[in-house]
Structure formats: structure tokens, C-alpha cells
Design a protein around this motif. Sequence first.
Motif, short mmCIF file in Angstrom:
data_model
loop_
_atom_site.label_atom_id
_atom_site.label_comp_id
_atom_site.label_asym_id
_atom_site.label_seq_id
_atom_site.Cartn_x
_atom_site.Cartn_y
_atom_site.Cartn_z
N HIS A 1 0.83 -1.21 0.00
CA HIS A 1 0.00 0.00 0.00
C HIS A 1 0.86 1.26 0.00
O HIS A 1 0.52 2.24 -0.67
N GLN A 2 1.95 1.24 0.73
CA GLN A 2 2.84 2.41 0.74
C GLN A 2 3.41 2.67 -0.65
O GLN A 2 3.46 3.83 -1.10
N ALA A 3 3.84 1.59 -1.32
CA ALA A 3 4.37 1.76 -2.67
C ALA A 3 3.28 2.25 -3.62
O ALA A 3 3.52 3.11 -4.48
N LEU A 4 2.06 1.74 -3.48
CA LEU A 4 0.94 2.16 -4.32
C LEU A 4 0.64 3.64 -4.14
O LEU A 4 0.45 4.37 -5.12
N MET A 5 0.60 4.09 -2.91
CA MET A 5 0.30 5.50 -2.64
C MET A 5 1.40 6.41 -3.20
O MET A 5 1.12 7.51 -3.70
N LYS A 6 2.62 5.95 -3.13
CA LYS A 6 3.75 6.78 -3.59
C LYS A 6 3.84 6.81 -5.12
O LYS A 6 4.14 7.86 -5.71
N GLN A 7 3.55 5.69 -5.76
CA GLN A 7 3.80 5.57 -7.19
C GLN A 7 2.58 5.81 -8.05
O GLN A 7 2.72 6.17 -9.22
N GLY A 8 1.38 5.62 -7.51
CA GLY A 8 0.20 5.61 -8.35
C GLY A 8 0.04 4.24 -8.97
O GLY A 8 0.99 3.45 -9.03
N LEU A 9 -1.16 3.92 -9.45
CA LEU A 9 -1.48 2.55 -9.83
C LEU A 9 -0.62 2.03 -10.98
O LEU A 9 -0.08 0.92 -10.91
N ARG B 1 2.39 3.01 -12.21
CA ARG B 1 3.80 2.84 -11.85
C ARG B 1 3.97 1.74 -10.82
O ARG B 1 4.96 1.00 -10.84
N PHE B 2 3.00 1.60 -9.93
CA PHE B 2 3.04 0.54 -8.92
C PHE B 2 3.08 -0.83 -9.58
O PHE B 2 3.88 -1.70 -9.22
N VAL B 3 2.25 -1.02 -10.60
CA VAL B 3 2.23 -2.30 -11.31
C VAL B 3 3.54 -2.52 -12.07
O VAL B 3 4.12 -3.62 -12.03
N LEU B 4 4.01 -1.50 -12.75
CA LEU B 4 5.20 -1.63 -13.58
C LEU B 4 6.49 -1.73 -12.76
O LEU B 4 7.35 -2.58 -13.04
N GLU B 5 6.62 -0.89 -11.73
CA GLU B 5 7.89 -0.78 -11.03
C GLU B 5 7.97 -1.61 -9.74
O GLU B 5 9.08 -1.86 -9.26
N THR B 6 6.83 -2.01 -9.20
CA THR B 6 6.86 -2.81 -7.97
C THR B 6 6.37 -4.23 -8.21
O THR B 6 7.07 -5.20 -7.93
N ILE B 7 5.15 -4.38 -8.73
CA ILE B 7 4.57 -5.71 -8.85
C ILE B 7 5.27 -6.55 -9.92
O ILE B 7 5.56 -7.73 -9.69
N SER B 8 5.54 -5.98 -11.08
CA SER B 8 6.16 -6.75 -12.16
C SER B 8 7.51 -7.34 -11.75
O SER B 8 7.72 -8.55 -11.87
N PRO B 9 8.46 -6.52 -11.25
CA PRO B 9 9.73 -7.12 -10.83
C PRO B 9 9.60 -8.02 -9.62
O PRO B 9 10.34 -9.00 -9.47
N LEU B 10 8.64 -7.72 -8.74
CA LEU B 10 8.44 -8.56 -7.57
C LEU B 10 7.92 -9.95 -7.97
O LEU B 10 8.31 -10.97 -7.40
N ASN B 11 7.04 -9.98 -8.97
CA ASN B 11 6.58 -11.27 -9.50
C ASN B 11 7.76 -12.11 -9.98
O ASN B 11 7.83 -13.32 -9.73
N GLU B 12 8.67 -11.48 -10.71
CA GLU B 12 9.84 -12.19 -11.22
C GLU B 12 10.69 -12.71 -10.07
O GLU B 12 11.16 -13.86 -10.09
N ALA B 13 10.89 -11.87 -9.06
CA ALA B 13 11.73 -12.27 -7.93
C ALA B 13 11.11 -13.42 -7.16
O ALA B 13 11.81 -14.35 -6.74
N VAL B 14 9.80 -13.39 -6.97
CA VAL B 14 9.12 -14.48 -6.27
C VAL B 14 9.21 -15.76 -7.09
O VAL B 14 9.47 -16.85 -6.55
N GLY B 15 9.00 -15.66 -8.40
CA GLY B 15 9.10 -16.83 -9.26
C GLY B 15 10.49 -17.43 -9.25
O GLY B 15 10.65 -18.67 -9.18
N GLU B 16 11.50 -16.58 -9.30
CA GLU B 16 12.88 -17.09 -9.27
C GLU B 16 13.21 -17.68 -7.91
O GLU B 16 13.90 -18.70 -7.82
N GLY B 17 12.70 -17.06 -6.83
CA GLY B 17 12.92 -17.61 -5.49
C GLY B 17 12.28 -18.97 -5.33
O GLY B 17 12.86 -19.87 -4.69
N TRP B 18 11.12 -19.14 -5.93
CA TRP B 18 10.44 -20.44 -5.88
C TRP B 18 11.24 -21.50 -6.64
O TRP B 18 11.41 -22.63 -6.16
N MET B 19 11.77 -21.12 -7.81
CA MET B 19 12.54 -22.08 -8.60
C MET B 19 13.81 -22.51 -7.87
O MET B 19 14.26 -23.64 -8.00
#
Length: 306
Positions: free
Chosen positions: A121-129, A131-149
Motif C-alpha cells: 500500500h505504501q508503494a501504491l500511494m507513492k507511485q500511483g497505480l 507505476r506501482f504495477v510496472l515498477e513494484t509488482i512486475s519485478p516482484l513477481n519475477e523475484a518471487v518466481g525465481e525464489g520459488w525455482m
Amino acid sequence: MKTSPNTETELSIAAVERDTGLSKDTLRVWERRYGFPTPKRDSNGERLYPQHQVDKLRLIRRLLDTGHRPSRIISATPEELGALLDAHRNKASSPEQAVREQALLQYVRLHRSSELVSGLHQALMKQGLQRFVLETISPLNEAVGEGWMRGEIDVPEEHLYTEQVQNVLRSAIGANAVSGGHPRVLLTTFPDEHHILGLLMAEATLVPEGASCVSLGTRTPLADIRGAAVSGNFDIVGLSFSIAYPARQAIEGLIELRAALPEHITIWAGGAAVKGKQRRLPGIRVINGLTDTVTALHEWRAAHPG
């Protein structure tokens, strides 16, 4: 899938295709050309792939999506492949992004869902929806996927992450949605695709641009997609395909759907399974990433003024 006491799980070539998103033809070509993977054979002569080879194939697939060539990376160890992924992600991220990503990943690993939600929520409020998806969620998805692998994140932790991100995105989409937006976009996936984050990320990118989005969720039969698109007077049907979805199956389904829909309904297809497949999908707009979603929207509006 086959297992025996004290032995490693072995997957059929069809299961590996579903798991990694690499086609059967690609797996066979690599086996002949590069000597990897090296499947075993069952009593019928069918290929069986040990789990550790499938894990390496997942890492290779992710690196292919970042522009690496198979001939350069296929002989690397899993540790070397992981280091290449880390280097790519660090290069693409600002120092602030990297610090935020590591903090959020730590919350996932420690099962600290309330802190994870607060950080999102903090990142969402700071970035707007968008940018939040592009700069926080997208790379975080990759990091979680790589961590799982790599075995650094287990299945419950991945589920915790996915659930909380879905909740945050749905809430933010609802807060930003406008009635009567244009174009009208119907979002869904094919029956064998159950990953929903790609849909939510697309919707979160489109809604701030004034598009009116309706999601059918995942796993919708093609006949139902057609029926909803026509009866609902939608302008665009958007479909998401994760890395685990077989590319051949995606292409065949999209061609079938294109033939079933009226010409005036545009089809957008995005996700790792269809990346780079534009030539094989005439009459369909392949979306190459979240920023390209906005580009596609602007192109559609330019072609449909008023």
C-alpha cells in the motif's frame, strides 16, 4: 509424472512443456543440438525429465525472455543462471526499487502478511497505480518466481504473496474505475490458464487510462468468451498467458477465437507464452509488456475516433 522411493520426480515431455512454457519441439532440438536436457526413457520409449533438469529449464526460459540466446546459457549451472537473473533484475532496478523489493520479499519469506500488505500500500500511494504495477509488482513477481525455482520460497509463501497482491490490486482497480469508459475491454484466460495476476496487472494499467474493463476471471471456455464479447458489446478481448502455458496451445486457441469473433472486436494477447509470436497470430495484437498495453490502447483509440 513418475516417482519411486528415494528417487527424483520425473516428468513427461508434455508436463515439462506445461511447466516451463518451452515447446516439445524446442526440448527435442536442444537435446540434439546442445546435449541438454538429457531425459531418461520409460518402458515405451517416452521421454522422462528429472525434476532438477526441469528446474534448470525454468531458469533458462526466464533468461530467454530477457534476451539471452540458448547457445550461450544452456551449458551454465543453475547457480550461474541464477546469478544472470539477479544481474538482469538489479540492472533494471533503481537502488530504491531494489531495497523495496528485498524488504517485501523478506515479508513473504517470513509469512508476515500484514507487513507485506502495508508495504504494498505504501508503494501504491507513492507511485500511483500504473507505476506501482510496472515498477513494484512486475519485478516482484519475477523475484518471487525465481525464489520459488531456487527453493528459497515455498508454495505456501508463493500463495500468500499472490493472494495479498490480488487483494491490493482489486481494491486499487475498484477505486480508480470509471463508468462509461471507452473502449470496453473484456479480460480473461483460456480454460487451462489459472494464473490471474497477469489479468489484474493489465486491468490496473488500463483503468487509469479511462478504459472500461470487465474481467471474467480465469479458465473461460472459448464459446463463453465469444458469447460474452458479442452480447456485452465489447470492443476488445484481452487474454493473458503465463510462462507455464504451452505456446502452441495458446496460438491454436487464439486463431480459433479470432475466427469465431466478429472482425470489429479486437483481440489482445499478452504474457510470456505469446511473447514474440506476432507473425504466427495474424489479426491479433500481441502485447509485449505493460508499457505496450498503453501503446496498444492509444493505437486502438487512434483507429476508432469518437
